[in-house]
Design an enzyme around this catalytic site. Sequence first.
Site, PDB file in Angstrom:
ATOM      1  NE  ARG A 122     -11.883  -1.649   0.023  1.00 14.62           N
ATOM      2  CZ  ARG A 122     -12.412  -0.857   0.944  1.00 14.62           C
ATOM      3  NH1 ARG A 122     -12.163  -1.045   2.215  1.00 14.62           N
ATOM      4  NH2 ARG A 122     -13.216   0.119   0.589  1.00 14.62           N
TER       5      ARG A 122
ATOM      6  CG  ASP B 140     -14.391   4.080   0.497  1.00 16.43           C
ATOM      7  OD1 ASP B 140     -13.448   3.528  -0.109  1.00 16.43           O
ATOM      8  OD2 ASP B 140     -15.191   4.860  -0.053  1.00 16.43           O
ATOM      9  CB  THR B 141      -8.886   5.434   2.178  1.00 12.96           C
ATOM     10  OG1 THR B 141      -8.493   4.469   1.198  1.00 12.96           O
ATOM     11  CG2 THR B 141      -8.651   4.896   3.579  1.00 12.96           C
TER      12      THR B 141
ATOM     13  NE  ARG C 274     -11.263  -5.915  -2.982  1.00 15.86           N
ATOM     14  CZ  ARG C 274     -11.711  -4.661  -3.023  1.00 15.86           C
ATOM     15  NH1 ARG C 274     -10.865  -3.671  -3.259  1.00 15.86           N
ATOM     16  NH2 ARG C 274     -12.977  -4.385  -2.839  1.00 15.86           N
TER      17      ARG C 274
END
Length: 175
Positions: free
Chosen positions: A62, A67-68, A112
Amino acid sequence: MKKKWFIAFALAMLILAAAIAMTGCQSKSAATAAGRESVKVERVVDGDTLEIKLNGKKEKVRLIGIDTPETKKPNTPVMFYGKEASDYTKKRLENKTVELEWDVERRDKYARLLAYVWIGDELYNRTLVKEGYARIATFPPNVKYVELFKKDQEEARKKEKGLWKDYDSAFEKKK
């Protein structure tokens, strides 16, 4: 005889000086990449999540600090500019070798890996913000580049780049 000795000594000093200079250059490039790990991106999950193989094990990564818009979140429609962010990351990273830089915490609550992605001298996380594919999302203590991201986000927002054309459609509003 003294002349030959002097020439040999001078030549040895020149070689030594060149070796020291080359070592200095190598140390600089090693220092630039210090703390980074070279990996191949096996698959792009979406704009801010990748799959790599690390030590023979498949891992999700990540991207830190960004943030998309969603494209793969269960029970969530594909958000505005999510496909573009995902496609851009695929084009730039899939099947490419990149360097991962770690911050304070190495994994999130989903196990992650958390990383900054470098393509040569380019901080890819920052590129996503600059180009309007991502917004800032900080989770202390992983905040190493937050000031750069803030500046880039403000510029992208002012220019209405990417997701900033319709920010409310790009991200769900909290209820």
